[in-house]
Design an enzyme around this catalytic site. Structure first.
Site, PDB file in Angstrom:
ATOM      1  N   LYS A 195       0.800  -1.214   0.117  1.00  0.00           N
ATOM      2  CA  LYS A 195      -0.039  -0.082  -0.022  1.00  0.00           C
ATOM      3  C   LYS A 195       0.969   1.354  -0.107  1.00  0.00           C
ATOM      4  CE  LYS A 195      -2.058   1.892   3.887  1.00  0.00           C
ATOM      5  NZ  LYS A 195      -1.491   3.492   4.103  1.00  0.00           N
ATOM      6  N   ASN A 196       1.917   1.392   1.023  1.00  0.00           N
ATOM      7  CA  ASN A 196       2.847   2.441   1.148  1.00  0.00           C
ATOM      8  C   ASN A 196       3.468   2.706  -0.164  1.00  0.00           C
ATOM      9  OD1 ASN A 196       1.084   3.178   3.137  1.00  0.00           O
ATOM     10  ND2 ASN A 196       2.548   2.720   4.607  1.00  0.00           N
ATOM     11  N   ARG A 198      -3.947  10.112   3.166  1.00  0.00           N
ATOM     12  CA  ARG A 198      -2.764  10.834   3.215  1.00  0.00           C
ATOM     13  C   ARG A 198      -2.078  11.238   2.014  1.00  0.00           C
ATOM     14  NH1 ARG A 198      -1.824  13.907   6.960  1.00  0.00           N
ATOM     15  NH2 ARG A 198       0.294  14.290   7.439  1.00  0.00           N
ATOM     16  N   CYS A 220      -5.223   8.174   8.571  1.00  0.00           N
ATOM     17  CA  CYS A 220      -5.914   7.672   9.839  1.00  0.00           C
ATOM     18  C   CYS A 220      -5.457   8.777  10.758  1.00  0.00           C
ATOM     19  CB  CYS A 220      -4.968   6.432  10.053  1.00  0.00           C
ATOM     20  SG  CYS A 220      -5.637   5.060   9.146  1.00  0.00           S
ATOM     21  N   ARG A 252      -9.155  -0.294   3.398  1.00  0.00           N
ATOM     22  CA  ARG A 252      -8.042   0.624   2.974  1.00  0.00           C
ATOM     23  C   ARG A 252      -6.821  -0.058   2.477  1.00  0.00           C
ATOM     24  NH1 ARG A 252      -6.413   5.255   5.960  1.00  0.00           N
ATOM     25  NH2 ARG A 252      -5.191   5.269   4.380  1.00  0.00           N
ATOM     26  N   ASP A 294       3.509   0.734  11.776  1.00  0.00           N
ATOM     27  CA  ASP A 294       2.411   0.014  11.173  1.00  0.00           C
ATOM     28  C   ASP A 294       2.174  -1.206  11.697  1.00  0.00           C
ATOM     29  OD1 ASP A 294       2.096   2.482   9.874  1.00  0.00           O
ATOM     30  OD2 ASP A 294       2.903   1.806   7.835  1.00  0.00           O
ATOM     31  N   ARG A 309       0.339  14.589  12.901  1.00  0.00           N
ATOM     32  CA  ARG A 309       0.741  14.402  11.391  1.00  0.00           C
ATOM     33  C   ARG A 309       0.933  15.597  10.493  1.00  0.00           C
ATOM     34  NH1 ARG A 309      -2.127   9.311   8.851  1.00  0.00           N
ATOM     35  NH2 ARG A 309      -0.032   8.717   8.177  1.00  0.00           N
ATOM     36  N   ILE A 354       3.187  18.649   7.921  1.00  0.00           N
ATOM     37  CA  ILE A 354       3.778  18.200   6.691  1.00  0.00           C
ATOM     38  C   ILE A 354       4.881  19.406   6.490  1.00  0.00           C
ATOM     39  CG2 ILE A 354       2.154  16.595   5.659  1.00  0.00           C
ATOM     40  CD1 ILE A 354       1.374  19.093   3.983  1.00  0.00           C
ATOM     41  N   ASP A 355       5.269  19.915   7.813  1.00  0.00           N
ATOM     42  CA  ASP A 355       6.115  21.072   7.641  1.00  0.00           C
ATOM     43  C   ASP A 355       7.497  20.443   6.875  1.00  0.00           C
ATOM     44  OD1 ASP A 355       6.204  19.232   9.965  1.00  0.00           O
ATOM     45  OD2 ASP A 355       7.920  20.373  10.696  1.00  0.00           O
TER      46      ASP A 355
HETATM   47  N1  EPU Z   1       6.316  14.149  10.625  1.00  0.00           N
HETATM   48  C1  EPU Z   1       6.450  15.906  10.797  1.00  0.00           C
HETATM   49  N2  EPU Z   1       6.563  16.548   9.731  1.00  0.00           N
HETATM   50  C2  EPU Z   1       6.624  16.311   8.615  1.00  0.00           C
HETATM   51  C3  EPU Z   1       6.368  14.565   8.283  1.00  0.00           C
HETATM   52  C4  EPU Z   1       6.095  13.899   9.379  1.00  0.00           C
HETATM   53  O1  EPU Z   1       6.568  15.931  11.941  1.00  0.00           O
HETATM   54  O2  EPU Z   1       6.842  17.075   7.610  1.00  0.00           O
HETATM   55  C5  EPU Z   1       6.160  13.421  11.657  1.00  0.00           C
HETATM   56  C6  EPU Z   1       4.612  12.987  11.646  1.00  0.00           C
HETATM   57  O3  EPU Z   1       3.938  13.757  12.190  1.00  0.00           O
HETATM   58  C7  EPU Z   1       4.668  11.651  12.342  1.00  0.00           C
HETATM   59  C8  EPU Z   1       6.103  11.013  11.912  1.00  0.00           C
HETATM   60  O4  EPU Z   1       7.039  12.169  11.401  1.00  0.00           O
HETATM   61  O5  EPU Z   1       4.697  11.699  13.673  1.00  0.00           O
HETATM   62  C9  EPU Z   1       5.945  10.075  10.619  1.00  0.00           C
HETATM   63  O6  EPU Z   1       5.790  10.711   9.563  1.00  0.00           O
HETATM   64  P1  EPU Z   1       6.196  10.137   8.165  1.00  0.00           P
HETATM   65  O7  EPU Z   1       6.331  11.410   6.983  1.00  0.00           O
HETATM   66  O8  EPU Z   1       7.476   9.232   8.294  1.00  0.00           O
HETATM   67  O9  EPU Z   1       5.255   9.230   7.700  1.00  0.00           O
HETATM   68  P2  EPU Z   1       4.002   9.501   6.427  1.00  0.00           P
HETATM   69  O10 EPU Z   1       4.574   9.667   5.240  1.00  0.00           O
HETATM   70  O11 EPU Z   1       2.823  10.460   7.096  1.00  0.00           O
HETATM   71  C10 EPU Z   1       3.945   6.817   5.686  1.00  0.00           C
HETATM   72  C11 EPU Z   1       2.863   5.868   5.850  1.00  0.00           C
HETATM   73  C12 EPU Z   1       2.166   5.343   7.214  1.00  0.00           C
HETATM   74  C13 EPU Z   1       3.439   5.310   8.164  1.00  0.00           C
HETATM   75  C14 EPU Z   1       4.523   6.051   8.011  1.00  0.00           C
HETATM   76  C15 EPU Z   1       5.834   5.563   8.611  1.00  0.00           C
HETATM   77  C16 EPU Z   1       1.878   6.372   3.749  1.00  0.00           C
HETATM   78  C17 EPU Z   1       0.474   7.101   2.947  1.00  0.00           C
HETATM   79  N3  EPU Z   1       1.709   6.334   5.119  1.00  0.00           N
HETATM   80  O12 EPU Z   1       3.310   8.010   6.752  1.00  0.00           O
HETATM   81  O13 EPU Z   1       1.479   4.442   7.164  1.00  0.00           O
HETATM   82  O14 EPU Z   1       3.078   4.784   9.232  1.00  0.00           O
HETATM   83  O15 EPU Z   1       5.181   6.473   6.650  1.00  0.00           O
HETATM   84  O16 EPU Z   1       6.407   4.420   8.355  1.00  0.00           O
HETATM   85  O17 EPU Z   1       2.790   5.945   3.163  1.00  0.00           O
HETATM   86  C18 EPU Z   1      -0.296   2.870   7.675  1.00  0.00           C
HETATM   87  O18 EPU Z   1      -0.021   2.452   6.675  1.00  0.00           O
HETATM   88  O19 EPU Z   1      -1.075   2.594   8.693  1.00  0.00           O
HETATM   89  C19 EPU Z   1       0.367   4.186   7.794  1.00  0.00           C
HETATM   90  C20 EPU Z   1      -0.030   5.278   8.818  1.00  0.00           C
END
Ligand code: EPU
Length: 419
Positions: A22-23, A92, A116, A397, A305, A121, A123-124
């Site tokens: 998925k990711n 996301r 979720c 999902r 995850d 979360r 995205i800064d």
């Molecule tokens: N974070 C920040 N600022 C940012 C980006 C991230 O503070 O700009 C923080 C987030 O708030 C969070 C942590 O860093 O606490 C992890 O964020 P990351 O960007 O690594 O994860 P993501 O891209 O939002 C993806 C997967 C998630 C998975 C994480 C970690 C997708 C769509 N989602 O999320 O998948 O947990 O990487 O491996 O690829 C799931 O599949 O259940 C899921 C939540």
């Protein structure tokens, strides 16, 4: 709205085959926007997140054909459009269109991403990186308006945290940038390598994906591309956890065991018996499991995850296990539901003490997010009696054909309409 009815304590015997990650696919589809050519993606899982992304692609003028796990995307009529809230908020990964639309058109308009509810979360890191690449960003009427006067500018970036999403988004945007972009402290998850391989198949020049330092030399345009989605390590891990609790020579096939080293290491510590043969793992129920500590972290650490499904496993181990989540603030919302089913877990914010083994019993519970749902599904399969899980659209999902895959190997699960 559907719910799951699970009659528990059934032995799992036979084979479950793992689908595409998925990711990874949720990034590969938006990444395809970088070319006006054709892309072929193999091993595409049939999950609801994919369907939503394909709707977004169609709204941008792409022609898509999705059949027999193969996706063909033809972007000859692609144009730039606002990604509306009705699409963006459903998942996301809609934020990956920032990188690809900025890369191709130097402009992106995207409503706020969903996903979720497991923490704030932010995205800064994505947004700060785009700004350093000469993009101006405004928030207008509930969406981001992102623009650069010309091609994005390659630059050196240091990430305070190795974010998966920011690493992929910057890699996508930097592919067509002017000059070289370097990401220091990049995320190293296997899904990142999969996206880099896809972009390189289209003519990108990306080196170092899978390490903490990625270098992207910008190119002027991309051509057709082709890639196979890597196996979903979280789906595989979830089935392996089920196998460790209920399997009899249960086979989980089509996985990459190297991607699951942290889970397999913890299995060995707990005393689980399994055997790796090529791309398959054979796993059987172990009657006496030892307590183990789990701390989720970035790859190659124990994946966040898999933390929730693993917490159900801990309820069946003898003694006290400490479970700690370090990535998200709110990934323990399933614990009250596990306790209602008979688990003995004391949760304190991001940490939990699990005392086992506990005899789980069927109850009515609710999936609060995707992996919480997976955790309750594992619990329902282990429990005596019938478990009813509501809000299961979260589970659908991320887990392809989960009901049929499990019933084929001996589970007793029904998908029924909510009352
Ligand atoms: N974070 C920040 N600022 C940012 C980006 C991230 O503070 O700009 C923080 C987030 O708030 C969070 C942590 O860093 O606490 C992890 O964020 P990351 O960007 O690594 O994860 P993501 O891209 O939002 C993806 C997967 C998630 C998975 C994480 C970690 C997708 C769509 N989602 O999320 O998948 O947990 O990487 O491996 O690829 C799931 O599949 O259940 C899921 C939540």
């Amino acid at each position: 709205m559907k719910k799951l009815l699970i009659k528990g304590n059934k032995e799992l015997n036979g084979e479950v085959h793992i689908g595409g990650a998925k990711n990874a696919i949720v990034a590969l589809i938006p990444a395809s926007v970088l070319t006006k050519g054709k892309c072929v993606i193999h091993n595409v899982p049939d999950i609801s997140d994919v369907r939503i992304l394909l709707d977004i692609m169609k709204s941008l003028g792409s022609e898509v054909i999705y059949k027999n796990e193969t996706l063909i995307i033809d972007n000859k009529n692609l144009h730039n459009e606002l990604i509306k809230q009705e699409y963006a908020s459903k998942l996301r990964a809609s934020y990956y269109f920032m990188g690809s639309l900025l890369g191709l058109f130097n402009k992106a308009e995207i409503s706020y991403p969903g996903g979720c509810i497991i923490g704030s979360r932010p995205i800064d890191i994505h947004l700060d990186s785009f700004k350093k690449m000469n993009v101006t960003i405004k928030e207008v009427d509930g969406h981001y308006l992102m623009k650069s006067k010309s091609r994005l500018k390659g630059t050196s970036l240091f990430f305070d945290f190795p974010s998966v999403g920011a690493t992929i988004n910057v890699m996508i945007a930097a592919t067509l940038a002017n000059g070289v972009t370097k990401i220091i402290n990049a995320a190293r998850e296997p899904e990142i390598v999969n996206v880099a391989d896809f972009l390189n198949s289209m003519g990108a020049k990306i080196k170092g994906a899978g390490t903490g330092e990625i270098i992207i030399e910008g190119v002027e345009e991309l051509h057709d591309g082709e890639v196979t989605v890597i196996p979903d390590r979280i789906e595989a891990g979830t089935y392996l956890i089920m196998g460790a609790l209920l399997g009899r020579n249960f086979k989980v096939s089509g996985l990459v065991s190297e991607h699951l080293e942290s889970l397999l290491f913890k299995f060995r510590e707990a005393g689980v018996k399994y055997k790796i043969k090529g791309n398959s793992v054979y796993i059987s129920r172990t009657r006496k499991l030892n307590a183990v500590n789990i701390k989720t972290t970035v790859y190659p650490g124990f994946p966040t995850d898999l933390g929730q499904p693993m917490s159900t496993f801990l309820t069946q181990c003898s003694g006290e296990s400490i479970f700690e989540e370090t990535i998200y603030e709110n990934r323990l919302r399933h614990i009250p539901h596990l306790n209602a089913m008979g688990a003995n877990i004391n949760a304190f914010e991001k940490k939990a003490v699990v005392i086992g083994p506990s005899k789980l019993v069927g109850r009515k519970v609710k999936a609060t997010d995707l992996r919480a749902g997976a955790s309750l599904l594992v619990a329902g399969m282990v429990a005596e009696g019938t478990t009813e899980i509501s809000n299961i659209e979260h589970i659908l999902r991320g887990y392809e054909n989960i009901v049929s895959k499990l019933n084929k190997v001996g589970a007793d699960i029904r998908l029924i309409d909510e009352d």
